[in-house]
Scaffold this motif. Structure first.
Motif, PDB file in Angstrom:
ATOM      1  N   PRO A  70       0.751  -1.314  -0.110  1.00  0.00           N
ATOM      2  CA  PRO A  70       0.144   0.013  -0.128  1.00  0.00           C
ATOM      3  C   PRO A  70       0.997   1.364  -0.065  1.00  0.00           C
ATOM      4  O   PRO A  70       1.964   1.329   0.614  1.00  0.00           O
ATOM      5  N   PHE A  71       0.358   2.290  -0.513  1.00  0.00           N
ATOM      6  CA  PHE A  71       0.814   3.686  -0.648  1.00  0.00           C
ATOM      7  C   PHE A  71      -0.239   4.667   0.420  1.00  0.00           C
ATOM      8  O   PHE A  71      -1.193   4.488   0.138  1.00  0.00           O
ATOM      9  N   ARG A  72       0.575   4.975   1.188  1.00  0.00           N
ATOM     10  CA  ARG A  72      -0.169   5.865   2.230  1.00  0.00           C
ATOM     11  C   ARG A  72      -0.204   7.246   1.851  1.00  0.00           C
ATOM     12  O   ARG A  72      -0.586   8.154   2.967  1.00  0.00           O
ATOM     13  N   GLN A  73       0.110   7.718   1.049  1.00  0.00           N
ATOM     14  CA  GLN A  73      -0.203   9.094   0.193  1.00  0.00           C
ATOM     15  C   GLN A  73      -0.219   8.985  -1.218  1.00  0.00           C
ATOM     16  O   GLN A  73       0.250   8.081  -1.914  1.00  0.00           O
ATOM     17  N   TYR A  74      -0.787  10.111  -1.807  1.00  0.00           N
ATOM     18  CA  TYR A  74      -0.750  10.128  -3.126  1.00  0.00           C
ATOM     19  C   TYR A  74       0.447  10.278  -3.875  1.00  0.00           C
ATOM     20  O   TYR A  74       1.400  11.217  -3.562  1.00  0.00           O
ATOM     21  N   TYR A  75       0.898   9.579  -4.886  1.00  0.00           N
ATOM     22  CA  TYR A  75       1.965   9.724  -5.692  1.00  0.00           C
ATOM     23  C   TYR A  75       1.519   9.768  -7.280  1.00  0.00           C
ATOM     24  O   TYR A  75       0.795   8.876  -7.672  1.00  0.00           O
ATOM     25  N   SER A  76       1.962  10.716  -7.946  1.00  0.00           N
ATOM     26  CA  SER A  76       1.678  10.879  -9.305  1.00  0.00           C
ATOM     27  C   SER A  76       2.522   9.967 -10.174  1.00  0.00           C
ATOM     28  O   SER A  76       3.261  10.319 -11.126  1.00  0.00           O
ATOM     29  N   ILE A  77       2.013   8.750 -10.147  1.00  0.00           N
ATOM     30  CA  ILE A  77       2.530   7.403 -11.259  1.00  0.00           C
ATOM     31  C   ILE A  77       2.153   7.719 -12.442  1.00  0.00           C
ATOM     32  O   ILE A  77       0.878   7.975 -12.758  1.00  0.00           O
ATOM     33  N   PRO A  78       3.060   7.680 -13.452  1.00  0.00           N
ATOM     34  CA  PRO A  78       2.770   8.032 -14.833  1.00  0.00           C
ATOM     35  C   PRO A  78       1.677   7.032 -15.275  1.00  0.00           C
ATOM     36  O   PRO A  78       1.667   5.761 -14.895  1.00  0.00           O
ATOM     37  N   GLU A  79       0.626   7.173 -16.414  1.00  0.00           N
ATOM     38  CA  GLU A  79      -0.019   6.244 -17.074  1.00  0.00           C
ATOM     39  C   GLU A  79      -0.887   5.615 -16.024  1.00  0.00           C
ATOM     40  O   GLU A  79      -1.343   4.355 -15.995  1.00  0.00           O
ATOM     41  N   MET A  80      -1.157   6.434 -14.770  1.00  0.00           N
ATOM     42  CA  MET A  80      -2.302   5.900 -13.831  1.00  0.00           C
ATOM     43  C   MET A  80      -3.553   5.187 -14.257  1.00  0.00           C
ATOM     44  O   MET A  80      -4.064   4.210 -13.743  1.00  0.00           O
ATOM     45  N   ASP A  81      -3.937   5.440 -15.478  1.00  0.00           N
ATOM     46  CA  ASP A  81      -5.272   4.972 -15.995  1.00  0.00           C
ATOM     47  C   ASP A  81      -5.139   3.580 -16.498  1.00  0.00           C
ATOM     48  O   ASP A  81      -6.089   2.867 -16.864  1.00  0.00           O
ATOM     49  N   GLU A  82      -3.721   3.189 -16.627  1.00  0.00           N
ATOM     50  CA  GLU A  82      -3.313   1.924 -17.222  1.00  0.00           C
ATOM     51  C   GLU A  82      -3.323   0.886 -15.987  1.00  0.00           C
ATOM     52  O   GLU A  82      -3.138  -0.327 -16.391  1.00  0.00           O
ATOM     53  N   TYR A  83      -3.491   1.350 -14.703  1.00  0.00           N
ATOM     54  CA  TYR A  83      -3.714   0.478 -13.766  1.00  0.00           C
ATOM     55  C   TYR A  83      -4.970   0.101 -13.318  1.00  0.00           C
ATOM     56  O   TYR A  83      -5.805   0.993 -13.258  1.00  0.00           O
ATOM     57  N   LYS A  84      -5.308  -0.824 -12.448  1.00  0.00           N
ATOM     58  CA  LYS A  84      -6.402  -1.071 -11.702  1.00  0.00           C
ATOM     59  C   LYS A  84      -6.043  -0.386 -10.136  1.00  0.00           C
ATOM     60  O   LYS A  84      -5.219  -0.922  -9.524  1.00  0.00           O
ATOM     61  N   VAL A  85      -6.891   0.556  -9.815  1.00  0.00           N
ATOM     62  CA  VAL A  85      -6.548   1.442  -8.576  1.00  0.00           C
ATOM     63  C   VAL A  85      -7.522   1.018  -7.528  1.00  0.00           C
ATOM     64  O   VAL A  85      -8.639   0.878  -7.886  1.00  0.00           O
ATOM     65  N   ILE A  86      -7.053   0.756  -6.297  1.00  0.00           N
ATOM     66  CA  ILE A  86      -7.933   0.642  -5.279  1.00  0.00           C
ATOM     67  C   ILE A  86      -7.554   1.828  -4.126  1.00  0.00           C
ATOM     68  O   ILE A  86      -6.205   1.935  -3.809  1.00  0.00           O
ATOM     69  N   MET A  87      -8.598   2.509  -3.871  1.00  0.00           N
ATOM     70  CA  MET A  87      -8.388   3.551  -2.615  1.00  0.00           C
ATOM     71  C   MET A  87      -9.231   3.233  -1.551  1.00  0.00           C
ATOM     72  O   MET A  87     -10.393   3.351  -1.522  1.00  0.00           O
ATOM     73  N   MET A  88      -8.660   2.848  -0.239  1.00  0.00           N
ATOM     74  CA  MET A  88      -9.290   2.552   1.030  1.00  0.00           C
ATOM     75  C   MET A  88      -8.975   3.581   2.063  1.00  0.00           C
ATOM     76  O   MET A  88      -7.897   3.815   2.305  1.00  0.00           O
ATOM     77  N   LEU A  89     -10.134   4.178   2.590  1.00  0.00           N
ATOM     78  CA  LEU A  89      -9.884   5.237   3.496  1.00  0.00           C
ATOM     79  C   LEU A  89     -10.826   4.992   4.685  1.00  0.00           C
ATOM     80  O   LEU A  89     -11.856   4.220   4.764  1.00  0.00           O
ATOM     81  N   ARG A  90     -10.497   5.623   5.735  1.00  0.00           N
ATOM     82  CA  ARG A  90     -11.248   5.429   6.992  1.00  0.00           C
ATOM     83  C   ARG A  90     -11.700   6.876   7.462  1.00  0.00           C
ATOM     84  O   ARG A  90     -11.069   7.984   7.190  1.00  0.00           O
ATOM     85  N   ASP A  91     -12.747   7.101   8.343  1.00  0.00           N
ATOM     86  CA  ASP A  91     -13.046   8.308   8.869  1.00  0.00           C
ATOM     87  C   ASP A  91     -12.032   8.968   9.299  1.00  0.00           C
ATOM     88  O   ASP A  91     -11.259   8.422  10.204  1.00  0.00           O
ATOM     89  N   PRO A  92     -11.417  10.157   8.767  1.00  0.00           N
ATOM     90  CA  PRO A  92     -10.308  10.647   9.499  1.00  0.00           C
ATOM     91  C   PRO A  92     -10.424  11.085  10.938  1.00  0.00           C
ATOM     92  O   PRO A  92      -9.104  11.025  11.477  1.00  0.00           O
ATOM     93  N   ARG A  93     -11.272  11.339  11.522  1.00  0.00           N
ATOM     94  CA  ARG A  93     -11.382  11.642  12.882  1.00  0.00           C
ATOM     95  C   ARG A  93     -10.781  10.174  13.625  1.00  0.00           C
ATOM     96  O   ARG A  93     -10.323  10.353  14.615  1.00  0.00           O
ATOM     97  N   ASP A  94     -11.329   9.250  13.121  1.00  0.00           N
ATOM     98  CA  ASP A  94     -10.973   7.620  13.919  1.00  0.00           C
ATOM     99  C   ASP A  94      -9.448   7.506  13.379  1.00  0.00           C
ATOM    100  O   ASP A  94      -8.654   6.928  14.246  1.00  0.00           O
ATOM    101  N   VAL A  95      -9.001   7.850  12.087  1.00  0.00           N
ATOM    102  CA  VAL A  95      -7.512   7.864  11.931  1.00  0.00           C
ATOM    103  C   VAL A  95      -6.863   8.676  12.761  1.00  0.00           C
ATOM    104  O   VAL A  95      -5.656   8.069  13.132  1.00  0.00           O
ATOM    105  N   LEU A  96      -7.293   9.769  13.085  1.00  0.00           N
ATOM    106  CA  LEU A  96      -6.389  10.984  14.253  1.00  0.00           C
ATOM    107  C   LEU A  96      -6.359  10.081  15.484  1.00  0.00           C
ATOM    108  O   LEU A  96      -5.318  10.046  16.091  1.00  0.00           O
ATOM    109  N   THR A  97      -7.460   9.516  15.858  1.00  0.00           N
ATOM    110  CA  THR A  97      -7.657   8.919  17.243  1.00  0.00           C
ATOM    111  C   THR A  97      -6.739   7.825  17.229  1.00  0.00           C
ATOM    112  O   THR A  97      -5.806   7.486  18.308  1.00  0.00           O
TER     113      THR A  97
END
Length: 280
Positions: A70-97
């Motif tokens: 997993p990447f824990r921040q966004y990286y501008s990888i070239p040809e991003m449209d050529e990949y299958k991308v999954i983005m999983m996030l959590r309520d940021p208030r719970d993240v901070l806790t």
């Protein structure tokens, strides 16, 4: 050899990213793809991954037969449209806790990061959780905003919520395989489902301290949550953790009422004993 479209998994800290690593690694083995975890390799070596990406103009991934993350921040990888991308996030208030408890008590500290992380741990312990989450909210907001700008809503991107994973893991897992257009072995699916244990006894010294969503409501002061709601309002609404300002106000009112009732219940339990203590 079968050619598969490469996969990139984006997430953030405290969004079950370590658990995601296990899933990605097992999936790669099962479908004969190569799993690459740049963040872990660079973190353990005490090196700066962003510098590595920048030096190579972010061109460090290939569009076939690899699983990255997993990447824990966004990286501008070239040809991003050529990949299958999954983005999983959590309520940021719970993240901070969760980040507070991880920083203060449980996060593994490798030798290469010892000075920096021990300093962060000391700082967290010396501060209240409420002060900590307010101070760290800007980077969470920035991370989520970048994901919203560059990934959310794209055809090749599947957005998943941590909360859905905990509530209904088989459906959550099926969404992933459907998006990836993959059919892993029944044995792997069974192994992943059987291993999805989300009922744990809370322990601040455990990496999996607690899993149940909404922990910010149990750990933070009402005024702190109100501040976070304001600071993160755009993020909370974009991703659907809050629908509007009135919902936030209603939740805060209900939480204030709930805590008041709890205090009253405790008082009523203690009252008979206190009356006995003062009886002649």
């Amino acid at each position: 050899m079968t050619t598969n479209q490469s996969i990139i998994w984006f997430t953030a800290h405290k969004c079950a990213s370590v658990y995601a690593t296990e899933i990605l690694h097992k999936l790669a083995q099962n479908v004969l793809m190569t799993h690459v975890n740049y963040e872990l390799d660079f973190w353990e070596a005490g090196q700066d991954l962003m510098k590595f990406f920048t030096k190579n103009n972010f061109d460090v991934c290939t569009t076939t037969n690899h699983i990255y993350g997993p990447f824990r921040q966004y990286y501008s990888i070239p040809e991003m449209d050529e990949y299958k991308v999954i983005m999983m996030l959590r309520d940021p208030r719970d993240v901070l806790t969760s980040l507070y408890f991880s920083t203060a008590y449980s996060h593994y500290i490798p030798e290469s990061q010892k000075t920096e992380l021990e300093s962060a741990r000391e700082y967290a312990i010396m501060n209240t959780i409420d002060d900590f989450v307010i101070q760290h909210s800007p980077w969470v907001r920035e991370t989520y905003n970048l994901y919203a700008k560059y990934l959310l809503g794209k055809k090749n991107v599947l957005f998943l919520k941590y909360e859905d994973m905990v509530a209904d893991f088989p459906t959550w897992l099926n969404q992933i395989f459907k998006h990836l257009q993959m059919t892993p072995s029944e044995q792997l699916v069974k192994e992943l489902i059987d291993g999805a244990i989300f009922e744990v006894k809370e322990d601040v010294y455990s990496h999996k301290r607690q899993v149940k969503p909404g922990d910010h409501r149990r750990k933070l002061q009402v005024n702190t949550i109100k501040q976070l709601n304001l600071q993160l309002q755009n993020v909370l609404e974009i991703y659907g953790w809050l629908t509007n300002k009135s919902q936030a106000e209603k939740e805060l009112f209900e939480l204030t009422l709930e805590r008041a009732r709890s205090k009253l219940d405790n008082f009523q339990l203690l009252l008979p004993q206190s009356q006995l203590d003062i009886s002649p």
